[in-house]
Design a protein around this motif. Structure first.
Motif, PDB file in Angstrom:
ATOM      1  N   TYR A   1       9.239 -64.441 107.478  1.00  0.00           N
ATOM      2  CA  TYR A   1      10.490 -64.113 108.183  1.00  0.00           C
ATOM      3  C   TYR A   1      10.704 -65.122 109.329  1.00  0.00           C
ATOM      4  O   TYR A   1      11.797 -65.658 109.518  1.00  0.00           O
ATOM      5  CB  TYR A   1      10.418 -62.682 108.717  1.00  0.00           C
ATOM      6  N   GLN A   2       9.601 -65.372 110.064  1.00  0.00           N
ATOM      7  CA  GLN A   2       9.699 -66.319 111.196  1.00  0.00           C
ATOM      8  C   GLN A   2      10.078 -67.709 110.705  1.00  0.00           C
ATOM      9  O   GLN A   2      10.893 -68.394 111.312  1.00  0.00           O
ATOM     10  CB  GLN A   2       8.349 -66.387 111.948  1.00  0.00           C
ATOM     11  N   GLU A   3       9.461 -68.082 109.562  1.00  0.00           N
ATOM     12  CA  GLU A   3       9.772 -69.402 108.978  1.00  0.00           C
ATOM     13  C   GLU A   3      11.266 -69.474 108.633  1.00  0.00           C
ATOM     14  O   GLU A   3      11.923 -70.494 108.879  1.00  0.00           O
ATOM     15  CB  GLU A   3       8.925 -69.552 107.701  1.00  0.00           C
ATOM     16  N   SER A   4      11.789 -68.376 108.068  1.00  0.00           N
ATOM     17  CA  SER A   4      13.218 -68.338 107.703  1.00  0.00           C
ATOM     18  C   SER A   4      14.078 -68.534 108.952  1.00  0.00           C
ATOM     19  O   SER A   4      15.021 -69.335 108.956  1.00  0.00           O
ATOM     20  CB  SER A   4      13.611 -66.992 107.090  1.00  0.00           C
TER      21      SER A   4
ATOM     22  N   PRO B   1      19.928 -63.336 106.748  1.00  0.00           N
ATOM     23  CA  PRO B   1      21.020 -62.720 105.998  1.00  0.00           C
ATOM     24  C   PRO B   1      22.085 -62.146 106.897  1.00  0.00           C
ATOM     25  O   PRO B   1      21.779 -61.457 107.865  1.00  0.00           O
ATOM     26  CB  PRO B   1      20.334 -61.592 105.206  1.00  0.00           C
ATOM     27  N   GLU B   2      23.328 -62.499 106.609  1.00  0.00           N
ATOM     28  CA  GLU B   2      24.418 -61.848 107.341  1.00  0.00           C
ATOM     29  C   GLU B   2      24.657 -60.511 106.626  1.00  0.00           C
ATOM     30  O   GLU B   2      24.373 -60.380 105.428  1.00  0.00           O
ATOM     31  CB  GLU B   2      25.601 -62.809 107.444  1.00  0.00           C
ATOM     32  N   PRO B   3      25.073 -59.466 107.376  1.00  0.00           N
ATOM     33  CA  PRO B   3      25.118 -58.117 106.790  1.00  0.00           C
ATOM     34  C   PRO B   3      25.831 -58.058 105.444  1.00  0.00           C
ATOM     35  O   PRO B   3      25.448 -57.305 104.566  1.00  0.00           O
ATOM     36  CB  PRO B   3      25.862 -57.290 107.826  1.00  0.00           C
ATOM     37  N   TYR B   4      26.877 -58.865 105.270  1.00  0.00           N
ATOM     38  CA  TYR B   4      27.662 -58.746 104.039  1.00  0.00           C
ATOM     39  C   TYR B   4      26.969 -59.360 102.820  1.00  0.00           C
ATOM     40  O   TYR B   4      27.460 -59.237 101.706  1.00  0.00           O
ATOM     41  CB  TYR B   4      29.057 -59.348 104.242  1.00  0.00           C
ATOM     42  N   SER B   5      25.839 -60.040 103.021  1.00  0.00           N
ATOM     43  CA  SER B   5      25.144 -60.549 101.830  1.00  0.00           C
ATOM     44  C   SER B   5      24.124 -59.524 101.331  1.00  0.00           C
ATOM     45  O   SER B   5      23.593 -59.657 100.247  1.00  0.00           O
ATOM     46  CB  SER B   5      24.483 -61.902 102.104  1.00  0.00           C
ATOM     47  N   LYS B   6      23.868 -58.474 102.137  1.00  0.00           N
ATOM     48  CA  LYS B   6      23.005 -57.381 101.661  1.00  0.00           C
ATOM     49  C   LYS B   6      23.926 -56.322 101.083  1.00  0.00           C
ATOM     50  O   LYS B   6      24.292 -55.367 101.752  1.00  0.00           O
ATOM     51  CB  LYS B   6      22.235 -56.770 102.839  1.00  0.00           C
ATOM     52  N   ARG B   7      24.337 -56.526  99.830  1.00  0.00           N
ATOM     53  CA  ARG B   7      25.379 -55.631  99.314  1.00  0.00           C
ATOM     54  C   ARG B   7      24.950 -54.870  98.087  1.00  0.00           C
ATOM     55  O   ARG B   7      25.768 -54.495  97.266  1.00  0.00           O
ATOM     56  CB  ARG B   7      26.657 -56.421  99.044  1.00  0.00           C
ATOM     57  N   PHE B   8      23.651 -54.624  97.940  1.00  0.00           N
ATOM     58  CA  PHE B   8      23.184 -53.962  96.710  1.00  0.00           C
ATOM     59  C   PHE B   8      23.687 -52.527  96.599  1.00  0.00           C
ATOM     60  O   PHE B   8      23.591 -51.918  95.540  1.00  0.00           O
ATOM     61  CB  PHE B   8      21.650 -53.950  96.596  1.00  0.00           C
ATOM     62  N   PHE B   9      24.188 -51.937  97.688  1.00  0.00           N
ATOM     63  CA  PHE B   9      24.728 -50.577  97.625  1.00  0.00           C
ATOM     64  C   PHE B   9      26.251 -50.584  97.764  1.00  0.00           C
ATOM     65  O   PHE B   9      26.861 -49.549  98.005  1.00  0.00           O
ATOM     66  CB  PHE B   9      24.121 -49.701  98.731  1.00  0.00           C
TER      67      PHE B   9
ATOM     68  N   LYS C   1      22.062 -69.699 102.321  1.00  0.00           N
ATOM     69  CA  LYS C   1      22.297 -69.610 103.776  1.00  0.00           C
ATOM     70  C   LYS C   1      21.734 -68.289 104.307  1.00  0.00           C
ATOM     71  O   LYS C   1      21.467 -68.141 105.486  1.00  0.00           O
ATOM     72  CB  LYS C   1      23.793 -69.676 104.070  1.00  0.00           C
ATOM     73  N   SER C   2      21.568 -67.304 103.418  1.00  0.00           N
ATOM     74  CA  SER C   2      21.080 -65.994 103.846  1.00  0.00           C
ATOM     75  C   SER C   2      19.604 -65.784 103.549  1.00  0.00           C
ATOM     76  O   SER C   2      18.936 -65.024 104.230  1.00  0.00           O
ATOM     77  CB  SER C   2      21.869 -64.887 103.152  1.00  0.00           C
ATOM     78  N   TYR C   3      19.132 -66.407 102.490  1.00  0.00           N
ATOM     79  CA  TYR C   3      17.746 -66.166 102.063  1.00  0.00           C
ATOM     80  C   TYR C   3      17.027 -67.486 101.807  1.00  0.00           C
ATOM     81  O   TYR C   3      17.504 -68.302 101.013  1.00  0.00           O
ATOM     82  CB  TYR C   3      17.724 -65.311 100.787  1.00  0.00           C
ATOM     83  N   LEU C   4      15.893 -67.656 102.458  1.00  0.00           N
ATOM     84  CA  LEU C   4      15.072 -68.848 102.227  1.00  0.00           C
ATOM     85  C   LEU C   4      14.390 -68.693 100.862  1.00  0.00           C
ATOM     86  O   LEU C   4      13.912 -67.603 100.539  1.00  0.00           O
ATOM     87  CB  LEU C   4      14.017 -68.925 103.343  1.00  0.00           C
ATOM     88  N   ARG C   5      14.332 -69.765 100.084  1.00  0.00           N
ATOM     89  CA  ARG C   5      13.739 -69.767  98.736  1.00  0.00           C
ATOM     90  C   ARG C   5      14.174 -68.519  97.951  1.00  0.00           C
ATOM     91  O   ARG C   5      13.363 -67.684  97.551  1.00  0.00           O
ATOM     92  CB  ARG C   5      12.212 -69.846  98.834  1.00  0.00           C
ATOM     93  N   PRO C   6      15.501 -68.391  97.738  1.00  0.00           N
ATOM     94  CA  PRO C   6      16.014 -67.150  97.144  1.00  0.00           C
ATOM     95  C   PRO C   6      15.537 -66.882  95.721  1.00  0.00           C
ATOM     96  O   PRO C   6      15.528 -65.728  95.298  1.00  0.00           O
ATOM     97  CB  PRO C   6      17.539 -67.343  97.165  1.00  0.00           C
TER      98      PRO C   6
END
Ligand code: HEM
Length: 521
Positions: free
Chosen positions: A446-449, A456-464, A426-431
């Motif tokens: 990005y446009q295709e996504s 991506p919703e902010p909480y799925s970018k959680r690498f930090f 739901k956050s990343y196309l072709r993850p």
């Protein structure tokens, strides 16, 4: 008389031993069978908690990681592949050996965690594996005003603006190191990047005048009892690997008391080496005269005890070197595996005058780095696709709480699952593909996504990490990764071993056992 007394006391000892044995069996049965069974049962009644249908006592959820490793895949490959399933849930029961944890999987779980932290969910002080190296530092302690202040100092001295003043110093380390790599030819690139990152960070944190001291030798005891004399750079690499191995040592999960108290080897030997390593770092700090170092700037703070600063600096150098080296190896590996991305990055660097023989101090300034959009996307995609920390520190519920409508009792151990967020469809196309352009709003991908309704919703970018205790070294870490990747890609050629390159399941996050051989020219 004496013989009779002896027999009676011998009988007493025997009875005592039998009693201890029976008690151990009962406690062992409770720990190994009852506790995980009850834990699974407690949470399986909630439809948004994922509990694996099958379960092997003692091995628990390690089984999938073991399966991955034995089939030459990175140990967290199954989590990437299970992401579609996992993302139907908010939480997951994770049992590793005897350790019972709840993993926070969904964006909703992360969002609710952030709201509850640190008052109701806070760090769980557990000195396990590499966390033993961090003893006394902010990363293992619960949240308090003092801890928050210590974090604030780091962020202020190594934030984007303050940290950028170290760029010339980092470039000079890059130059020295690449010359060395070129003379070596084929190298184990992970070890090289780890020592390089340690060297660079130690110069910034402890002082650039301690370079010579890093060549001083110290006695290191190997697992087989032999002693080697190692420079601090070599020492750091070995000690890091030894503590990582503790993390996956079955005794750590099954008999934590033995590993916590370092009663037997390898725990005992690791402690011995760690004390020597710590002493060597303190000696370096005592001799540093560099007023620009982070140590020099911190030691005058009235509210910051000198011993605590030393512990924090030792932890920063460890946490920082570990994370950036893994990101650099992943990025360079995936750039070679996906040659279109490599060509695109090379072109961007070239177009900005960043190539062999350039005056790097002029072309790699903070402003110039900001213009390198594709480089920034490569770093972010490597962090998503193969995060240096596939999972975070341990946290605990400080009181009975409710998270995602699930009642969680006080004392439950929790951890953050970073991978499920990164592979959420739901956050990343072709993850499952390495596509740096997914982070560039101007790119076609990005446009295709966006057209497909995926963003991506902010909480799925959680690498930090997330919340009050998220990584305070994020800006500086990203700056270092960008700078070093730009320097390496533009100033050296490298080839990755063909077996590794053709493996579609390789990865380099912490705890992995891939040994990446690169040939540098
Ligand atoms: C690519 C680079 C990096 C990545 C991916 C990364 C990732 C992380 C993650 C996932 C955490 C755990 C957060 C949590 O529990 O919520 C963390 C904590 C931490 N990181 Fe980083 N990190 C990086 C670079 C650095 C650097 C360069 C430093 C220091 C110079 C640093 C210092 C720390 C510290 C001190 C903590 C513990 C914070 C606390 O407990 O309050 N990190 N990092």
């Amino acid at each position: 008389m004496v013989i009779a007394a002896f027999m009676i006391s011998g009988y007493g000892i025997l009875k005592g031993l039998i009693a201890v044995l029976v008690l151990s069996i009962i406690l062992g049965f409770y720990d190994i069978v009852m506790k995980p069974t009850l834990f699974r049962r407690r949470f399986s009644k909630y439809p948004n908690v994922y509990v694996r249908p099958t379960f092997t006592f003692l091995v628990g959820d390690f089984d999938k990681a073991i399966e991955d490793e034995t089939s030459n895949r990175i140990y967290y490959q199954h989590i990437k592949e299970e992401a579609a399933l996992r993302n139907k849930y908010d939480l997951k029961v994770d049992i590793e050996g005897k350790v019972l944890t709840l993993s926070l999987i969904s964006d909703r779980a992360m969002r609710e965690y952030v709201a509850l932290s640190p008052n109701k969910i806070d760090k769980f002080r557990w000195l396990k594996g590499p966390m033993k190296i961090e003893i006394g530092s902010i990363s293992v302690e619960g949240t308090s005003t003092e801890i928050l202040n210590r974090r604030k100092y780091l962020s202020s001295l190594l934030g984007l603006n303050a940290g950028s003043k170290y760029i010339p110093q980092m470039l000079s380390c890059c130059e020295e190191y690449v010359q060395k790599l070129k003379t070596k030819g084929k190298v184990q690139f992970m070890d090289e990047m780890l020592t390089f990152a340690f060297y660079t960070l130690a110069c910034i944190l402890f002082g650039s005048d301690i370079k010579l001291l890093m060549g001083k030798k110290h006695s290191f005891k190997n697992e087989d009892g032999t002693i080697e004399e190692l420079t601090l750079l070599e020492y750091f690499c070995k000690i890091e690997q030894a503590f990582m191995k503790e993390f996956t040592n079955p005794i750590t999960g099954l008999l934590p008391i033995i590993s916590d108290l370092n009663l037997i080897d390898p725990f005992k030997t690791n402690q011995r080496n760690f004390q020597i390593y710590r002493k060597a770092l303190n000696e370096m700090l005592a001799q540093s005269k560099d007023n620009e170092s982070i140590w020099a700037q911190l030691k005058n703070k009235d509210d910051y005890d000198q011993d605590k600063i030393r512990c924090d600096l030792q932890m920063y150098v460890f946490a920082g070197a570990e994370s950036i080296s893994h990101n650099i190896v992943s990025a360079l590996y995936f750039l070679k595996k996906f040659p279109d991305s490599y060509a695109k990055l090379k072109k961007e660097l070239n177009d900005h005058g960043i190539h062999k023989g350039a005056d790097f101090n002029k072309v790699l300034t903070i402003d110039k780095l900001d213009e390198l959009e594709y480089l920034s996307c490569v770093v972010k995609e490597a962090l998503r696709f193969d995060p240096p920390f596939p999972q975070g520190y341990f946290y605990t519920a400080k009181e009975d709480i409710t998270l995602c409508d699930v009642p969680i009792p006080k004392g439950t151990i929790m951890k953050h699952d970073y991978l499920s967020g990164s592979f959420n469809e739901k956050s990343y196309l072709r993850p499952m593909e390495f596509i740096p352009d997914r982070f560039n709003p101007e790119s076609e991908f990005y446009q295709e996504s966006v057209k497909s309704g995926v963003s991506p919703e902010p909480y799925s970018k959680r690498f930090f990490g997330m919340g009050t205790r998220r990584c305070p070294g994020q800006s500086f870490g990203v700056l270092q990764c960008k700078l070093i990747i730009a320097y390496l890609v533009s100033s050296m050629d490298y080839e990755v071993d063909s077996d590794l390159l053709s493996n579609d399941y390789a990865g380099f996050g912490l705890g992995g056992n891939f040994t990446p051989y690169f040939t540098i020219t």
